[in-house]
Design a protein around this motif. Structure first.
Motif, PDB file in Angstrom:
ATOM      1  N   THR A 165       0.841  -1.196   0.000  1.00 31.67           N
ATOM      2  CA  THR A 165       0.000   0.000   0.000  1.00 31.67           C
ATOM      3  C   THR A 165       0.879   1.249   0.000  1.00 31.67           C
ATOM      4  O   THR A 165       1.806   1.346   0.815  1.00 31.67           O
ATOM      5  CB  THR A 165      -0.903   0.000   1.259  1.00 31.67           C
ATOM      6  OG1 THR A 165      -1.692  -1.191   1.241  1.00 31.67           O
ATOM      7  CG2 THR A 165      -1.818   1.204   1.289  1.00 31.67           C
ATOM      8  N   PRO A 166       0.610   2.207  -0.893  1.00 33.84           N
ATOM      9  CA  PRO A 166       1.385   3.460  -0.858  1.00 33.84           C
ATOM     10  C   PRO A 166       1.265   4.105   0.530  1.00 33.84           C
ATOM     11  O   PRO A 166       0.203   4.049   1.153  1.00 33.84           O
ATOM     12  CB  PRO A 166       0.708   4.321  -1.928  1.00 33.84           C
ATOM     13  CG  PRO A 166      -0.011   3.357  -2.818  1.00 33.84           C
ATOM     14  CD  PRO A 166      -0.385   2.185  -1.966  1.00 33.84           C
ATOM     15  N   GLU A 167       2.363   4.693   0.992  1.00 31.18           N
ATOM     16  CA  GLU A 167       2.453   5.194   2.362  1.00 31.18           C
ATOM     17  C   GLU A 167       1.245   6.067   2.751  1.00 31.18           C
ATOM     18  O   GLU A 167       0.696   5.925   3.842  1.00 31.18           O
ATOM     19  CB  GLU A 167       3.746   5.997   2.511  1.00 31.18           C
ATOM     20  CG  GLU A 167       4.336   5.859   3.881  1.00 31.18           C
ATOM     21  CD  GLU A 167       5.747   6.430   3.970  1.00 31.18           C
ATOM     22  OE1 GLU A 167       6.504   6.335   2.962  1.00 31.18           O
ATOM     23  OE2 GLU A 167       6.077   6.957   5.040  1.00 31.18           O
ATOM     24  N   SER A 168       0.840   6.945   1.826  1.00 32.17           N
ATOM     25  CA  SER A 168      -0.236   7.887   2.148  1.00 32.17           C
ATOM     26  C   SER A 168      -1.585   7.192   2.375  1.00 32.17           C
ATOM     27  O   SER A 168      -2.494   7.763   2.939  1.00 32.17           O
ATOM     28  CB  SER A 168      -0.379   8.890   1.010  1.00 32.17           C
ATOM     29  OG  SER A 168      -0.683   8.183  -0.178  1.00 32.17           O
ATOM     30  N   GLN A 169      -1.692   5.965   1.906  1.00 32.02           N
ATOM     31  CA  GLN A 169      -2.991   5.264   2.035  1.00 32.02           C
ATOM     32  C   GLN A 169      -2.998   4.203   3.133  1.00 32.02           C
ATOM     33  O   GLN A 169      -3.973   3.492   3.319  1.00 32.02           O
ATOM     34  CB  GLN A 169      -3.322   4.563   0.712  1.00 32.02           C
ATOM     35  CG  GLN A 169      -3.533   5.492  -0.450  1.00 32.02           C
ATOM     36  CD  GLN A 169      -3.666   4.699  -1.754  1.00 32.02           C
ATOM     37  OE1 GLN A 169      -4.278   3.633  -1.800  1.00 32.02           O
ATOM     38  NE2 GLN A 169      -3.074   5.208  -2.814  1.00 32.02           N
ATOM     39  N   ARG A 170      -1.887   4.070   3.854  1.00 32.37           N
ATOM     40  CA  ARG A 170      -1.802   2.977   4.834  1.00 32.37           C
ATOM     41  C   ARG A 170      -2.708   3.205   6.034  1.00 32.37           C
ATOM     42  O   ARG A 170      -2.876   4.337   6.475  1.00 32.37           O
ATOM     43  CB  ARG A 170      -0.360   2.840   5.342  1.00 32.37           C
ATOM     44  CG  ARG A 170       0.559   2.204   4.342  1.00 32.37           C
ATOM     45  CD  ARG A 170       1.952   2.088   4.943  1.00 32.37           C
ATOM     46  NE  ARG A 170       2.909   1.751   3.900  1.00 32.37           N
ATOM     47  CZ  ARG A 170       4.210   2.005   3.955  1.00 32.37           C
ATOM     48  NH1 ARG A 170       4.717   2.620   4.999  1.00 32.37           N
ATOM     49  NH2 ARG A 170       5.000   1.653   2.965  1.00 32.37           N
ATOM     50  N   ASN A 171      -3.244   2.101   6.553  1.00 28.32           N
ATOM     51  CA  ASN A 171      -4.026   2.142   7.787  1.00 28.32           C
ATOM     52  C   ASN A 171      -3.138   1.551   8.891  1.00 28.32           C
ATOM     53  O   ASN A 171      -3.037   0.331   9.036  1.00 28.32           O
ATOM     54  CB  ASN A 171      -5.323   1.331   7.611  1.00 28.32           C
ATOM     55  CG  ASN A 171      -6.168   1.340   8.862  1.00 28.32           C
ATOM     56  OD1 ASN A 171      -5.662   1.374   9.980  1.00 28.32           O
ATOM     57  ND2 ASN A 171      -7.473   1.288   8.684  1.00 28.32           N
ATOM     58  N   GLU A 172      -2.489   2.436   9.639  1.00 22.11           N
ATOM     59  CA  GLU A 172      -1.463   1.998  10.589  1.00 22.11           C
ATOM     60  C   GLU A 172      -2.035   1.068  11.660  1.00 22.11           C
ATOM     61  O   GLU A 172      -1.363   0.133  12.087  1.00 22.11           O
ATOM     62  CB  GLU A 172      -0.782   3.207  11.253  1.00 22.11           C
ATOM     63  CG  GLU A 172      -0.010   4.109  10.279  1.00 22.11           C
ATOM     64  CD  GLU A 172       1.168   3.403   9.574  1.00 22.11           C
ATOM     65  OE1 GLU A 172       1.618   2.338  10.046  1.00 22.11           O
ATOM     66  OE2 GLU A 172       1.616   3.921   8.523  1.00 22.11           O
TER      67      GLU A 172
END
Ligand SMILES: N[C@@H](CCC(=O)N[C@@H](CS)C(=O)NCC(=O)O)C(=O)O
Length: 213
Positions: free
Chosen positions: A117-124
């Motif tokens: 997943t691209p960093e900006s879209q990650r669900n931490e």
């Protein structure tokens, strides 16, 4: 024999590694990912689910990675990868099923959630939950591996293939994970095997931030 599926695919690597262990010659056909082709009628006639890997062995067509590993082991490695004794074989078998049904869903959630997943879209939060579940699964495997060289005892069997395939990405994807000592030692033992190094310990940067296949 012909094996269909891109070399970067986790499930394809299980089949490639097994073929390598058996020293079998086969034709490799790139399919899936950028190569595509999984929705072609000829491919769907082999695997109606349109997924890789697929193994063709003469008139026999096998899909589902663990079914392929079992087929190859039963056909070519009775007494080694395919333990002859049903009780011994069940030990390899159960860790394969455990890998498919328990480890792999959480490992995929972690790998896809974090790496693909691209960093900006990650669900931490979801990533952390998947990482925690994976750590708990590997702890169980760690306890099992204490005093054993391989999953089903002293020798390498098909039981090592599924969970063993996950290790490279689990430890190398850049997410901080615990390193259980017996799992680490087992990983080092697998890395002594040339087919594991060739087919599993491959760079996988092409998958970073890619959700499209
Ligand atoms: N349960 C199946 C899953 C197969 C699967 O999802 N394969 C993925 C690759 S690991 C796939 O076909 N992805 C589509 C693609 O690569 O284009 C198996 O173990 O073989």
């Amino acid at each position: 024999m012909r094996l269909w599926g891109r070399r970067s695919a986790f499930n394809v690597q299980k089949a490639l590694w097994t073929l390598g262990e058996l020293g079998l010659s086969f034709e490799h056909v790139d399919a899936g990912g950028d190569a595509g082709g999984l929705d072609r009628p000829a491919f769907l006639a082999m695997n109606p689910h349109g997924r890789i890997p697929v193994l063709e062995d003469g008139d026999v067509v096998v899909w589902e990675s663990h079914a392929i590993v079992r087929y190859l082991a039963a056909r070519h490695a009775v007494g080694t990868l395919w333990p002859e004794d049903p009780a011994a074989r069940s030990e390899a078998d159960r860790w394969m099923d455990w890998s498919q049904t328990t480890l792999q869903p959480d490992f995929m959630a972690l790998f896809w959630g974090y790496y693909r997943t691209p960093e900006s879209q990650r669900n931490e939060q979801r990533i952390a939950a998947a990482a925690q579940s994976c750590a708990a699964h590997f702890e169980k495997l760690d306890a099992h591996l204490a005093g054993r060289r391989f999953v089903a005892g002293d020798s390498f069997t098909m039981g090592d293939v599924p969970a063993g395939t996950a290790l490279h990405r689990y430890f190398e994807m850049g997410y901080l994970v615990p390193e259980p000592p017996h799992v680490r030692a087992w990983h080092a033992r697998l890395a002594e095997r040339e087919p594991f190094r060739t087919h599993v310990q491959r760079p996988f940067d092409e998958l970073r931030g890619r959700l499209d296949f």
